[in-house]
Design a protein around this motif. Structure first.
Motif, short mmCIF file in Angstrom:
data_model
loop_
_atom_site.label_atom_id
_atom_site.label_comp_id
_atom_site.label_asym_id
_atom_site.label_seq_id
_atom_site.Cartn_x
_atom_site.Cartn_y
_atom_site.Cartn_z
N UNK A 111 45.27 31.53 103.50
CA UNK A 111 45.67 32.36 104.62
C UNK A 111 45.37 31.84 106.01
N UNK A 112 44.83 30.65 106.12
CA UNK A 112 44.55 30.10 107.45
C UNK A 112 45.86 29.65 108.10
N UNK A 113 45.87 29.65 109.40
CA UNK A 113 47.05 29.20 110.12
C UNK A 113 47.23 27.70 109.94
N UNK A 114 48.45 27.24 110.17
CA UNK A 114 48.73 25.81 110.05
C UNK A 114 47.90 25.01 111.04
N UNK A 115 47.76 25.53 112.25
CA UNK A 115 46.98 24.83 113.27
C UNK A 115 45.53 24.69 112.83
N UNK A 116 44.98 25.76 112.22
CA UNK A 116 43.60 25.71 111.74
C UNK A 116 43.46 24.81 110.51
N UNK A 117 44.45 24.83 109.66
CA UNK A 117 44.38 24.03 108.44
C UNK A 117 44.40 22.54 108.73
N UNK A 118 44.98 22.15 109.87
CA UNK A 118 45.03 20.72 110.21
C UNK A 118 43.64 20.13 110.39
N UNK A 119 42.64 20.99 110.63
CA UNK A 119 41.28 20.48 110.75
C UNK A 119 40.85 19.74 109.49
N UNK A 120 41.43 20.11 108.35
CA UNK A 120 41.10 19.42 107.11
C UNK A 120 41.57 17.98 107.08
N UNK A 121 42.63 17.69 107.86
CA UNK A 121 43.15 16.33 107.90
C UNK A 121 42.34 15.42 108.79
N UNK A 138 50.25 18.48 116.08
CA UNK A 138 50.05 19.62 116.98
C UNK A 138 51.25 19.80 117.91
N UNK A 139 51.85 18.70 118.35
CA UNK A 139 53.06 18.80 119.18
C UNK A 139 54.20 19.44 118.40
N UNK A 140 54.32 19.06 117.12
CA UNK A 140 55.38 19.65 116.28
C UNK A 140 55.15 21.15 116.10
N UNK A 141 53.90 21.57 115.91
CA UNK A 141 53.62 22.99 115.71
C UNK A 141 53.97 23.79 116.95
N UNK A 142 53.66 23.24 118.12
CA UNK A 142 53.86 23.99 119.36
C UNK A 142 55.28 23.87 119.92
N UNK A 143 55.89 22.70 119.76
CA UNK A 143 57.18 22.48 120.43
C UNK A 143 58.30 22.07 119.49
#
Length: 235
Positions: A111-121, A138-143
């Protein structure tokens, strides 16, 4: 540190110390100097082996990172989703890189957001290109934008970097091997001469000899380090 490579290994240190001390005592006889020389040799051998293993593991991780980026680009293009692309690389990605995508996939599944889940990478941050990957995701997620194309360009640049490094290593291989031979030949000859009774006992049995021995070893190590530094392929 990527992949948890830099871990202490007390058992390995102890084994190298015991073997080196036993060898020094066998050659030089019992005495405090033999123990000191053996301990120093054991620590040096262990450190050299550890550094070599770390270097090999990091080179493999860099190559597999480029492969993982290519797989992620293909998965994103095929599935049309970064989430599904991360899950795909977590299942089928290279062995040293897949765990980071597994952590990100786990966070997404809980249930974590995609932006938060990227911390695992970003446990891959020691690898070249990790910062660029973070910026691209992060650019892809935002724009939005063509993430697959960006990942393929990044993977191509990493492949080129690996190719250049291999070329540099090939060009400096002879100099690096020569430095190793020049550093070990005098010490090996002195050790063999002493073991065969051909001389060199004053190096062990007198304070002046101890100073000469320590100075000679220090100069050999300094010369070896200097040549390796000159031939370093970091760029």
């Amino acid at each position: 540190m990527i992949l948890g490579l830099r871990k202490s290994n007390p058992a390995g240190v102890a084994l190298h110390l015991i073997c080196a001390i036993a060898a020094a005592i066998t050659v030089f006889g019992f005495g405090p100097l033999s123990v000191v020389l053996g301990a120093a040799a054991g620590l040096v051998v262990f450190e050299v082996r550890t550094r070599a293993a770390l270097r090999r593991a990091k080179i493999i991780a860099e190559e597999e990172f480029a492969e993982a980026l290519e797989e992620l680009a293909e998965a994103v293009r095929a599935k049309g989703s970064l989430r599904l692309g991360i899950e795909e690389v977590a299942r089928t990605g290279p062995r040293s890189i897949a765990p980071a995508f597994e952590r990100a996939s786990y966070l997404l599944a809980h249930g974590f957001s995609l932006d938060r889940a990227l911390a695992g990478l970003f446990s891959l941050q020691d690898l070249p290109g990790a910062t660029a990957l973070e910026m691209a995701l992060r650019t892809h997620i935002r724009a939005g934008g063509n993430l697959s194309a960006a990942l393929e360009i990044l993977a191509g640049s990493l492949r080129q970097r690996i190719s250049v490094r291999r070329e540099l290593e090939a060009l400096t291989a002879q100099a690096r091997l020569s430095s190793l031979v020049l550093a070990t030949a005098p010490a090996g000859f002195a050790l063999l001469s002493y073991a065969l009774g051909l001389g060199g006992r004053f190096l062990i049995s007198s304070p002046a000899g101890n100073v000469v021995l320590a100075g000679g070893l220090a100069l050999e190590l300094l010369g070896y380090w200097w040549v390796r530094r000159v031939c370093a392929t970091k760029w």
